[in-house]
Structure formats: structure tokens, C-alpha cells
Scaffold this motif. Sequence first.
Motif, PDB file in Angstrom:
ATOM      1  N   ASP A  15       0.855  -1.163   0.057  1.00  0.00           N
ATOM      2  CA  ASP A  15       0.090   0.112   0.270  1.00  0.00           C
ATOM      3  C   ASP A  15       0.825   1.268  -0.081  1.00  0.00           C
ATOM      4  O   ASP A  15       0.439   2.266  -0.575  1.00  0.00           O
ATOM      5  CB  ASP A  15      -0.887  -0.025   1.245  1.00  0.00           C
ATOM      6  CG  ASP A  15      -0.217  -0.016   2.659  1.00  0.00           C
ATOM      7  OD1 ASP A  15       0.683  -0.938   2.654  1.00  0.00           O
ATOM      8  OD2 ASP A  15      -0.591   0.651   3.290  1.00  0.00           O
ATOM      9  N   GLN A  16       1.935   1.041   0.750  1.00  0.00           N
ATOM     10  CA  GLN A  16       3.031   2.418   0.693  1.00  0.00           C
ATOM     11  C   GLN A  16       3.536   2.626  -0.893  1.00  0.00           C
ATOM     12  O   GLN A  16       3.715   3.625  -1.278  1.00  0.00           O
ATOM     13  CB  GLN A  16       4.114   2.044   1.587  1.00  0.00           C
ATOM     14  CG  GLN A  16       3.558   2.119   3.054  1.00  0.00           C
ATOM     15  CD  GLN A  16       4.637   1.871   4.110  1.00  0.00           C
ATOM     16  OE1 GLN A  16       5.417   0.672   3.889  1.00  0.00           O
ATOM     17  NE2 GLN A  16       5.039   2.721   5.269  1.00  0.00           N
ATOM     18  N   GLN A  17       3.782   1.341  -1.538  1.00  0.00           N
ATOM     19  CA  GLN A  17       4.300   1.539  -2.837  1.00  0.00           C
ATOM     20  C   GLN A  17       3.388   2.041  -3.721  1.00  0.00           C
ATOM     21  O   GLN A  17       3.467   3.151  -4.265  1.00  0.00           O
ATOM     22  CB  GLN A  17       4.560   0.285  -3.241  1.00  0.00           C
ATOM     23  CG  GLN A  17       6.095  -0.591  -2.592  1.00  0.00           C
ATOM     24  CD  GLN A  17       6.261  -2.024  -3.071  1.00  0.00           C
ATOM     25  OE1 GLN A  17       5.618  -2.339  -4.124  1.00  0.00           O
ATOM     26  NE2 GLN A  17       6.565  -2.792  -2.115  1.00  0.00           N
ATOM     27  N   GLN A  70       1.761   9.638  -5.773  1.00  0.00           N
ATOM     28  CA  GLN A  70       2.474  10.651  -5.466  1.00  0.00           C
ATOM     29  C   GLN A  70       3.293  10.981  -6.682  1.00  0.00           C
ATOM     30  O   GLN A  70       3.643  12.194  -7.090  1.00  0.00           O
ATOM     31  CB  GLN A  70       3.274  10.575  -4.405  1.00  0.00           C
ATOM     32  CG  GLN A  70       2.472  10.624  -2.904  1.00  0.00           C
ATOM     33  CD  GLN A  70       3.508  10.570  -1.881  1.00  0.00           C
ATOM     34  OE1 GLN A  70       4.637  10.999  -1.729  1.00  0.00           O
ATOM     35  NE2 GLN A  70       3.025   9.996  -0.738  1.00  0.00           N
ATOM     36  N   ILE A  71       3.995  10.159  -7.214  1.00  0.00           N
ATOM     37  CA  ILE A  71       4.842  10.143  -8.585  1.00  0.00           C
ATOM     38  C   ILE A  71       3.987  10.724  -9.637  1.00  0.00           C
ATOM     39  O   ILE A  71       4.244  11.833 -10.472  1.00  0.00           O
ATOM     40  CB  ILE A  71       5.576   8.953  -8.920  1.00  0.00           C
ATOM     41  CG1 ILE A  71       6.543   8.716  -7.792  1.00  0.00           C
ATOM     42  CG2 ILE A  71       6.149   9.030 -10.294  1.00  0.00           C
ATOM     43  CD1 ILE A  71       7.145   7.284  -8.056  1.00  0.00           C
ATOM     44  N   VAL A  90      13.021   7.029  -4.067  1.00  0.00           N
ATOM     45  CA  VAL A  90      12.552   6.509  -2.773  1.00  0.00           C
ATOM     46  C   VAL A  90      11.842   5.050  -2.938  1.00  0.00           C
ATOM     47  O   VAL A  90      11.991   4.304  -2.101  1.00  0.00           O
ATOM     48  CB  VAL A  90      11.560   7.600  -2.055  1.00  0.00           C
ATOM     49  CG1 VAL A  90      10.779   7.158  -0.847  1.00  0.00           C
ATOM     50  CG2 VAL A  90      12.256   8.768  -1.845  1.00  0.00           C
ATOM     51  N   LEU A  91      11.230   5.031  -3.957  1.00  0.00           N
ATOM     52  CA  LEU A  91      10.370   3.980  -4.297  1.00  0.00           C
ATOM     53  C   LEU A  91      11.288   2.720  -4.689  1.00  0.00           C
ATOM     54  O   LEU A  91      11.118   1.589  -3.957  1.00  0.00           O
ATOM     55  CB  LEU A  91       9.250   4.054  -5.543  1.00  0.00           C
ATOM     56  CG  LEU A  91       8.699   2.862  -5.979  1.00  0.00           C
ATOM     57  CD1 LEU A  91       7.781   2.331  -5.056  1.00  0.00           C
ATOM     58  CD2 LEU A  91       7.831   3.239  -7.311  1.00  0.00           C
ATOM     59  N   ARG A  92      12.487   3.028  -5.288  1.00  0.00           N
ATOM     60  CA  ARG A  92      13.280   1.805  -5.655  1.00  0.00           C
ATOM     61  C   ARG A  92      13.930   1.599  -4.374  1.00  0.00           C
ATOM     62  O   ARG A  92      14.130   0.339  -4.089  1.00  0.00           O
ATOM     63  CB  ARG A  92      14.536   2.501  -6.554  1.00  0.00           C
ATOM     64  CG  ARG A  92      15.257   1.571  -7.121  1.00  0.00           C
ATOM     65  CD  ARG A  92      16.345   2.095  -8.296  1.00  0.00           C
ATOM     66  NE  ARG A  92      17.464   2.671  -7.895  1.00  0.00           N
ATOM     67  CZ  ARG A  92      18.376   2.156  -7.862  1.00  0.00           C
ATOM     68  NH1 ARG A  92      18.808   0.861  -8.173  1.00  0.00           N
ATOM     69  NH2 ARG A  92      19.539   2.594  -7.628  1.00  0.00           N
ATOM     70  N   SER A  93      14.474   2.474  -3.442  1.00  0.00           N
ATOM     71  CA  SER A  93      15.255   2.051  -2.295  1.00  0.00           C
ATOM     72  C   SER A  93      14.236   1.382  -1.407  1.00  0.00           C
ATOM     73  O   SER A  93      14.591   0.147  -0.582  1.00  0.00           O
ATOM     74  CB  SER A  93      15.399   3.436  -1.325  1.00  0.00           C
ATOM     75  OG  SER A  93      16.564   4.027  -2.186  1.00  0.00           O
ATOM     76  N   GLY A  94      13.070   1.601  -1.345  1.00  0.00           N
ATOM     77  CA  GLY A  94      11.820   0.932  -0.539  1.00  0.00           C
ATOM     78  C   GLY A  94      11.371  -0.591  -0.799  1.00  0.00           C
ATOM     79  O   GLY A  94      10.960  -1.015  -0.234  1.00  0.00           O
ATOM     80  N   MET A  95      11.881  -0.560  -2.292  1.00  0.00           N
ATOM     81  CA  MET A  95      11.443  -1.954  -2.692  1.00  0.00           C
ATOM     82  C   MET A  95      12.717  -2.929  -2.567  1.00  0.00           C
ATOM     83  O   MET A  95      12.824  -4.064  -3.207  1.00  0.00           O
ATOM     84  CB  MET A  95      11.090  -1.844  -4.272  1.00  0.00           C
ATOM     85  CG  MET A  95       9.764  -1.220  -4.019  1.00  0.00           C
ATOM     86  SD  MET A  95       9.018  -1.227  -5.919  1.00  0.00           S
ATOM     87  CE  MET A  95       8.671  -2.717  -6.223  1.00  0.00           C
ATOM     88  N   TYR A  96      13.801  -2.515  -2.022  1.00  0.00           N
ATOM     89  CA  TYR A  96      15.113  -3.449  -1.720  1.00  0.00           C
ATOM     90  C   TYR A  96      14.734  -4.625  -1.060  1.00  0.00           C
ATOM     91  O   TYR A  96      13.937  -4.694  -0.067  1.00  0.00           O
ATOM     92  CB  TYR A  96      16.176  -2.486  -1.195  1.00  0.00           C
ATOM     93  CG  TYR A  96      17.394  -3.399  -0.684  1.00  0.00           C
ATOM     94  CD1 TYR A  96      18.238  -4.245  -1.549  1.00  0.00           C
ATOM     95  CD2 TYR A  96      17.414  -3.438   0.794  1.00  0.00           C
ATOM     96  CE1 TYR A  96      19.245  -4.845  -1.260  1.00  0.00           C
ATOM     97  CE2 TYR A  96      18.667  -4.343   1.220  1.00  0.00           C
ATOM     98  CZ  TYR A  96      19.467  -4.904   0.314  1.00  0.00           C
ATOM     99  OH  TYR A  96      20.422  -5.759   0.646  1.00  0.00           O
TER     100      TYR A  96
END
Length: 281
Positions: free
Chosen positions: A11-13, A19-20, A74-80
Motif C-alpha cells: 500500500d505504501q508503494q 505521488q509520482i 525513494v520507491l526503488r530504495s523501499g523495494m530493496y
Amino acid sequence: MTQPPGPLRPDQQQELVRQIGAALTAPIPPGWRQLRVEYRAAGRHVEADLLVTGPDGRPRVAQPPPEAVRLLGVLRSGMYRPGLGTWLGAILVFAPGQPPDVDFVRPDLEPPFRQQPPPIGFQDELRFFPRADEHIPGWLREGAGLTPPAGGGEVRTPRIYDGLDADGRPLIRRQPLLPAEIERVLAYLDAAPVILASRSNGPDAFAPDRADAVPMNFRTDGAWAWPGAVAYYLREHGVPPDPELVAHIRARRFTAPAEVPEPAKDLALAAITGEQPQTTV
């Protein structure tokens, strides 16, 4: 590099994607039909391209807003995922009244960079998003200038030419090298450590009258092993090396390693001779 405190929930993704989309649409005049943003990154090397399809149905290149680029990071980092890494490329498509279409490039695949990242970009990628050794694909390992894992992996050997014609003469079906690359490729081929030497030479397949011309030595960079014929035919006849070997040399920025670990040399010899590499107990 900004990184979230932990992995993003689905849901955060989705919220970040929303937002993007909002950041992309903010500066666009009303009436647009579609926004397509393509994002590619390796460490601090970041590329972002935006296509805006206007009311006339024609896509036009636009400058992505910095906030949208930041949120994509931020999305890329958060999907690590620990040990597995994260994606290096994504395509997001937005259209009025429709849910966004999002496609993330698998972490083991290299996105089509507009400009090849420098080695420090790939090195930073592995520093920011550490991966277990078995999850570092060859292109990422090469881009970062890493040697193959000792005692594992596979050493490849190139095709010298692409078959024989009806008269037994060698065929070449590959693109020639760029003139500016020839000397750099030759320097790479000649600089890698020798793993099998011979005082004798072999016949020239392109000039049968040269019966004692082609070097019979072999070299390796730890990922590929090639005979002296590869450099000889390029130098004497302009025959480009196997295209996959050329791509590998380009990925390594035309810089051959001065040393190769012994286990990698053993694998290279095994690839040449067909014998199993020796192991110590």
C-alpha cells in the motif's frame, strides 16, 4: 542517497506511485492523454525520461520534475530486498481516469541505459543495495569491475569465426568494430594473463600460405578464455572478436585485470581443455 527506514508495504508503494503521478502532472497543461516516465539508476547514476502525449495524440519529450525523480528513487530504495537487491529500471504510464501501469525491470536484468554508468555507479549500487554473491548477475559484476567468484561460475570461450563455406573457408557474420575501438580491444586481449603458452604457431585460416603464423597461447580475464588467434585475426585481417566477448570487454571499460585468482585460472583451463579443474582437499 535518501533511503526509507524499512521495506515499503504494497500500500505504501501504491501511495508513492500516486505521488509520482501527481508530481508529473502538476506542471503539465490540461488536456494531456498520457504520461510515460522511464527511470533507470545504478548507484548515484540516475536517468529519467518523460513523454507527454497531448490533446493532439502526439507524444513529446518533456523534462521530468525533480520531485518525481526523487520519489522514484525513494520507491526503488523501499523495494530493496536484502540479499537480492532492487530494480534498476522502471516504466510508469499514467492516463486520466485510469490506474497507473507500472513495470519494474527484474533486478537481475540490466535496463537500457541511455548512457552507460561508470564503474563507480555499479559499485555504489552494490554498496547501497547489497546482494548475495549468487544474486549478482554477470553484467553487474562486470560493470562494477569485480572478478568472478573464486571457485565458481563458468568461464566462456569465444567463437573464432562463424562457420565455413562450401570451400572450407571461414565465414564472418558479425558487425565490424568501431575504428576507435580496435586498438583498445587489442590491448585488452593482449594484456590478460597467459594461462597456456606454446612456442609453436598454427596456420592462418584466412591465409593458408601462412602455415606458421597464429599464436597458440591462451589468456583469461577470469570470465572469458580466448586463444591468441582472436587478437591475431583482428590485427591481421580485421576480424572482430565474438560479439559477446566484445560486449564483455566494453563493459569492463577495455581494462583487463593484471591478475586472475588461481581458481578462476583453473576454470579457464578446464574450459579450454575440457578437463575438470583440480580441487584441493
